[in-house]
Design a protein around this motif. Sequence first.
Motif, short mmCIF file in Angstrom:
data_model
loop_
_atom_site.label_atom_id
_atom_site.label_comp_id
_atom_site.label_asym_id
_atom_site.label_seq_id
_atom_site.Cartn_x
_atom_site.Cartn_y
_atom_site.Cartn_z
N TYR A 1 3.98 10.79 -6.06
CA TYR A 1 3.47 9.53 -5.51
C TYR A 1 2.62 9.74 -4.25
O TYR A 1 1.61 9.06 -4.05
CB TYR A 1 4.63 8.60 -5.13
N CYS A 2 3.05 10.66 -3.40
CA CYS A 2 2.42 10.77 -2.08
C CYS A 2 0.97 11.25 -2.18
O CYS A 2 0.14 10.94 -1.31
CB CYS A 2 3.21 11.71 -1.18
N VAL A 3 0.66 11.97 -3.26
CA VAL A 3 -0.71 12.50 -3.44
C VAL A 3 -1.71 11.34 -3.45
O VAL A 3 -2.79 11.43 -2.88
CB VAL A 3 -0.80 13.27 -4.78
N GLY A 4 -1.32 10.23 -4.08
CA GLY A 4 -2.27 9.11 -4.20
C GLY A 4 -2.00 8.00 -3.20
O GLY A 4 -2.47 6.88 -3.39
N CYS A 5 -1.26 8.30 -2.14
CA CYS A 5 -0.89 7.23 -1.20
C CYS A 5 -1.84 7.19 -0.01
O CYS A 5 -2.34 8.23 0.43
CB CYS A 5 0.53 7.47 -0.71
N ARG A 6 -2.06 6.02 0.52
CA ARG A 6 -2.95 5.92 1.68
C ARG A 6 -2.27 6.45 2.94
O ARG A 6 -2.90 6.73 3.93
CB ARG A 6 -3.42 4.47 1.85
N ALA B 1 0.94 7.14 9.30
CA ALA B 1 2.15 7.88 8.94
C ALA B 1 2.91 7.17 7.82
O ALA B 1 2.92 5.94 7.75
CB ALA B 1 3.07 8.00 10.16
N CYS B 2 3.55 7.96 6.96
CA CYS B 2 4.39 7.38 5.90
C CYS B 2 5.45 6.49 6.55
O CYS B 2 6.24 6.95 7.38
CB CYS B 2 5.06 8.52 5.14
N PRO B 3 5.49 5.21 6.18
CA PRO B 3 6.45 4.29 6.83
C PRO B 3 7.91 4.70 6.67
O PRO B 3 8.75 4.38 7.52
CB PRO B 3 6.19 2.95 6.12
N ASP C 1 0.83 -1.21 0.00
CA ASP C 1 0.00 0.00 0.00
C ASP C 1 0.86 1.27 0.00
O ASP C 1 0.35 2.37 0.07
CB ASP C 1 -1.00 -0.01 1.17
N MET C 2 2.17 1.13 -0.10
CA MET C 2 3.04 2.32 -0.21
C MET C 2 3.11 2.69 -1.70
O MET C 2 3.68 1.94 -2.52
CB MET C 2 4.43 2.01 0.36
N ALA C 3 2.52 3.82 -2.05
CA ALA C 3 2.32 4.15 -3.48
C ALA C 3 3.64 4.25 -4.25
O ALA C 3 3.72 3.86 -5.42
CB ALA C 3 1.53 5.45 -3.60
N CYS C 4 4.68 4.79 -3.62
CA CYS C 4 5.96 4.97 -4.34
C CYS C 4 6.56 3.61 -4.69
O CYS C 4 6.99 3.38 -5.83
CB CYS C 4 6.92 5.79 -3.49
N LEU C 5 6.58 2.69 -3.72
CA LEU C 5 7.13 1.36 -3.97
C LEU C 5 6.26 0.60 -4.96
O LEU C 5 6.76 -0.09 -5.86
CB LEU C 5 7.25 0.58 -2.65
FE1 SF4 Z 1 5.85 6.59 -0.36
FE2 SF4 Z 1 5.41 7.61 2.05
FE3 SF4 Z 1 4.83 9.04 -0.11
FE4 SF4 Z 1 3.37 6.90 0.51
S1 SF4 Z 1 3.55 8.76 1.69
S2 SF4 Z 1 4.15 7.46 -1.50
S3 SF4 Z 1 4.90 5.54 1.36
S4 SF4 Z 1 6.86 8.37 0.52
#
Ligand code: SF4
Length: 508
Positions: free
Chosen positions: A438-443, A454-456, A348-352
């Motif tokens: 990436y972070c815009v669409g991240c949970r 929180a962002c892991p 669920d980490m959008a960047c990865l």
């Molecule tokens: Fe990656 Fe964190 Fe951004 Fe989500 S919030 S896309 S996990 S850096």
Amino acid sequence: MTRNLILILGDQLTPTLSALRAGDPLHDRVLMAELTEEASYVRHHKKKIAFIFSAMRHFADELRTLGWTVDYVALDDPHNTGSFSGEVARAVAENRPTGLILTEPGEWRVAEMFRGWEQSLDVPVTMLSDDRFICSTAEFSAWAQDRKQLRMEYFYREMRRKTGLLMDGDQPEGGKWNFDAENRKPASASLFMPRPYAEPHDAVTQKVLALVVERFDNHFGDLEPFTYAVTRHGAEAALAHFIATALPHFGDYQDAMLEREPFLYHAVIAQYLNCGLLDPLQVCHAVEAAFREGSVPINAAEGFIRQIIGWREYIRGIYWLKMPDYADVNFFNHTLPLPDFYWTGETDMACLRAAIAQTKQYAYAHHIQRLMVTGNFAMLAGVEPHALHEWYLSVYADAYEWVELPNTIGMSQFADGGLLASKPYAASGAYINRMSNYCVGCRYDVKQRTGANACPFNALYWDFLARHRDKLGGNPRIGQMIRTYDKFSDDERAAIATSAAATIARIS
Ligand code: SF4
Ligand code: FAD
Ligand code: DLZ
């Protein structure tokens, strides 16, 4: 009677290779072989195998048109023994050559095989250096000798002087060696992004694709769409396409990352350079010519040429200087197994998720995705460096150990304790947020440091610094961040440890 047998490897597809220059098409014969061992010692991406096999088959045809006799052993040849040693032994028994000519391989593992052949096959072996590189391994060792720190920037200046690329007499063109201060802007999704050069399949590629489906269906990655060039001519067209469409912005957006834009302004030519379809100097001269004609700014031309005559050559020098021990260094003693989602992309980490999904689709991710997303996460989480190395070696079409290993072990994991990089490339979510969308669409919330939402990357980042303060505290740039951590309250530090442990438990 065959005079010499010349073995050509899948990453030696260059008609001017030293082994071919030393031979004679009238008397000598060339051996090329598609090998189960080479395709499976790590489970290479399906696209990578298809690319190498198709490029090998086209290269065998190119050599035949140049007058060579080529024995080409296809993967499904019933006599194929599946390994370099087996196929060379078979060819020596069949042809009884008076000598075996080899160009040194790009990998320690294969060099070890080569070393045993003179004795085991009872045939004189001539091993020639691979002069497709600008800096020989001996020249690199001489440069490295007595230096406490091996910094790429100084090596690069030597290569600029040696090649004369972007030089104005004995001074760097534009008055500076490095224009990075003008590079590294975040990109906006509204920019026009060129697409890399793409080729339709010919009959040779079509057959190879069917073979890969049949034999390597359980390997990682999508085989289709397959659009790589597989000939020298095609690779040169890909280079020309890059110079015309993307190079002018290469420097500006070199470090940017965008969802659904896997290539941005990158060249996507490393797979051609590394298997020998493109020559590094030829590439750099074409880029310099575009600069001198005025179609490319200096920050793009210099930034690009630095990647090739600087980073690429420096990385190779480090590999041969430090192998074989370099493959097993583990400065931080990291032991976490590689998380499964590196193979599935299910996270669920959008960047990865984005970096791994495009890796699966294209066998490609650009440098910052490799370094600051997949590499950074693995280091912060404590993944065992060798396991990560095998992943990078498998999944990218351009991956060969001489170039992949130092980039992974040295640059991305700091597992050599700082031989290659002056500090670990460790970053919290803030870096990814600055350089990507990436972070815009991240949970997860990139602004939160701890807690379930929180962002892991954030807790992992601070926890990494805390865990390794003994090893990193003396580094001026990292030491400063450790002092920031020390100013956090006890509760905050405990929350960081809890959040980091929760992430590690979730991915283990
Ligand atoms: Fe990656 Fe964190 Fe951004 Fe989500 S919030 S896309 S996990 S850096
Ligand atoms: P561009 O970004 O357009 O750069 C142009 C060229 O410069 C590349 O084609 C490549 O030949 C060269 N280059 C740029 N950076 C490097 C570098 N650090 N080391 C060597 N050459 C460089 N590169 C590989 O060729 N094979 C690998 O197996 C590989 N593994 C990597 C693993 C990790 C963990 C990291 C951080 C980097 C790795 N790189 C590797 C370097 C770099 O990421 C790729 O060369 C680049 O992404 C290839 O895409 P491109 O052709 O679009 O390159
Ligand atoms: C990477 C690779 C693959 C997948 N397959 C072959 C092959 O079948 N035959 C071959 O000659 N070379 C192959 N290669 C490239 C070799 O593994 C490469 O020559 C070594 O990694 C040394 O750099």
